[in-house]
Design an enzyme around this catalytic site. Structure first.
Site, PDB file in Angstrom:
ATOM      1  N   LYS A   1       0.844  -1.202   0.000  1.00 56.12           N
ATOM      2  CA  LYS A   1       0.000   0.000   0.000  1.00 56.12           C
ATOM      3  C   LYS A   1       0.875   1.247   0.000  1.00 56.12           C
ATOM      4  O   LYS A   1       0.636   2.199  -0.766  1.00 56.12           O
ATOM      5  CB  LYS A   1      -0.919   0.010   1.237  1.00 56.12           C
ATOM      6  CG  LYS A   1      -2.076  -0.956   1.120  1.00 56.12           C
ATOM      7  CD  LYS A   1      -2.799  -1.187   2.441  1.00 56.12           C
ATOM      8  CE  LYS A   1      -3.862  -2.269   2.258  1.00 56.12           C
ATOM      9  NZ  LYS A   1      -4.502  -2.700   3.507  1.00 56.12           N
TER      10      LYS A   1
ATOM     11  N   ASP B   1     -11.180   3.063   4.228  1.00 56.75           N
ATOM     12  CA  ASP B   1     -11.622   1.667   4.146  1.00 56.75           C
ATOM     13  C   ASP B   1     -13.154   1.595   4.093  1.00 56.75           C
ATOM     14  O   ASP B   1     -13.708   0.539   3.769  1.00 56.75           O
ATOM     15  CB  ASP B   1     -11.131   0.880   5.373  1.00 56.75           C
ATOM     16  CG  ASP B   1     -10.021  -0.102   5.016  1.00 56.75           C
ATOM     17  OD1 ASP B   1      -9.860  -0.401   3.811  1.00 56.75           O
ATOM     18  OD2 ASP B   1      -9.335  -0.567   5.946  1.00 56.75           O
TER      19      ASP B   1
ATOM     20  N   GLN C   1      -4.732  -1.224   9.657  1.00 57.12           N
ATOM     21  CA  GLN C   1      -4.665  -2.569   9.082  1.00 57.12           C
ATOM     22  C   GLN C   1      -5.309  -3.591  10.026  1.00 57.12           C
ATOM     23  O   GLN C   1      -4.953  -3.665  11.202  1.00 57.12           O
ATOM     24  CB  GLN C   1      -3.192  -2.933   8.804  1.00 57.12           C
ATOM     25  CG  GLN C   1      -2.989  -4.262   8.121  1.00 57.12           C
ATOM     26  CD  GLN C   1      -3.549  -4.298   6.695  1.00 57.12           C
ATOM     27  OE1 GLN C   1      -3.391  -3.354   5.921  1.00 57.12           O
ATOM     28  NE2 GLN C   1      -4.218  -5.379   6.356  1.00 57.12           N
TER      29      GLN C   1
END
Ligand code: NDP
Length: 305
Positions: free
Chosen positions: A54, A121, A98
């Site tokens: 990422k 997200d 994460q």
């Protein structure tokens, strides 16, 4: 019939190019560089790989990447303090924590501490509600990637019958909301669904997000339907031989049985190289979108729901 292969790797590359071009314009015309902060708690090897990837792709598209690596025993208070700092930092437009988090940390509490406008997200409860009510929101990356590929392949999705297999909060449910938003007639199937093969056979679009290797065979698929395979499953591949330690080599497969489905479907995403690469590309797109919204600027075209 032999299905068109929807090449997620190539599609993700075009998404990254669009993001990079828009980022370059933002820098030139507005003096703004989008920034993505990724928070990793602990040393889960798979998570470390994702975070590295990422960060690399964020920088490659011209955006700023801020990585925060915390010890596995970091307290909830310390993690929340970092999120609060990132929420207030004007150089940070997207925040991603994460998952999974170590067991002692409450994932819902942590995710809902992120400023919804920076929740790239799309997991914050406010974004879930906004998506569910058809309002502008941050959209979870994996379903957003699936939607982009479906729109690209079909043009309009209006009136199509879609079956989403799986009802998780990160894939199944938001996928169903997005398809509904594009005027599909949507069925959400799950482990208690009666006669799943018959349900799937009705579908013009099948999204498989189950986590069971090759569960959907070709004879469940309506001829000409589009199969979007979200599943990522590692299975033994004795045909590839053994490793030095004697263990059997493995390979990745999806939730659909690729060969039999491809023989019937009109289009299909492969695994690997289908939905997977689109997920990070959509994270970059979401970061750019968040940056544009934060600055009252026009949003990038074709990169949002
Ligand atoms: P979850 O385990 O959270 O959800 C799985 C869903 O599948 C559940 O709703 C479950 O039903 C349903 N299910 C399980 N068994 C059956 C069955 N026999 N028949 C019908 N439905 C069934 O998984 P996720 O949604 O997180 O992930 C799904 C897959 O997608 C995984 O392989 C994962 O690795 C992959 N994935 C891929 C991503 C990518 O970037 N490509 C990103 C995220 C996930 P019930 O609710 O009734 O238990």
């Amino acid at each position: 019939m032999s299905a068109t292969i929807i090449d997620g790797k190539a599609f993700a590359a075009t998404v990254r190019e669009k993001v990079a071009a828009h980022v370059a314009r933002l820098k030139d015309e507005n003096g703004i560089t989008p920034g993505l902060a990724v928070v990793l708690v602990g040393e889960d090897p798979a998570s470390q790989v994702y975070v590295r990837s990422k960060g690399k792709q964020t920088v490659e598209t011209g955006m700023n990447s801020y990585e925060h690596k915390l010890e596995a025993d970091t307290s909830e208070a310390d993690l929340l303090a970092l999120i609060d700092k990132l929420n207030k930092d004007p150089a940070v437009h997207g925040i991603l924590v994460q998952l999974p988090l170590p067991k002692h940390l409450d994932e819902d509490l942590v995710i809902n501490a992120i400023d919804p406008a920076k929740d790239v997200d799309g997991f914050h409860i406010s974004n879930v509600g906004l998506l569910g009510t058809g309002q502008k929101s941050m959209v979870p990356c994996t379903p957003l990637g699936c939607l982009m590929m479906l729109r690209d392949h079909h043009g309009s999705l209006s009136g199509l019958d879609a079956v989403v297999i799986g009802r998780s909060n990160i894939v199944g449910k938001p996928m169903a909301q997005l398809l509904l938003g594009d005027s599909c007639t949507v069925t959400i199937a799950h482990s208690r669904t009666k006669d799943l093969p018959e349900v799937v056979r009705r579908a013009d679009i099948v999204v498989a997000a189950v986590g069971r290797p090759e569960m959907v065979p070709g004879d469940w698929i309506k001829p000409g339907a589009t199969v979007i395979d979200v599943g990522i499953n590692r299975i033994d591949a004795p045909e590839k031989g053994t490793r030095e330690d004697g263990s059997v080599k493995t390979r990745l497969v999806g939730d659909a049985h690729y060969e039999s489905c491809a023989a019937v479907a009109g289009a299909i995403t492969p695994v690997p190289g289908g939905v997977g690469p689109m997920t990070i590309a959509c994270l970059l797109a979401n970061t750019l979108t968040a940056c544009c919204r934060a600055n009252g600027l026009e949003e990038p075209e074709g990169l949002t729901a």
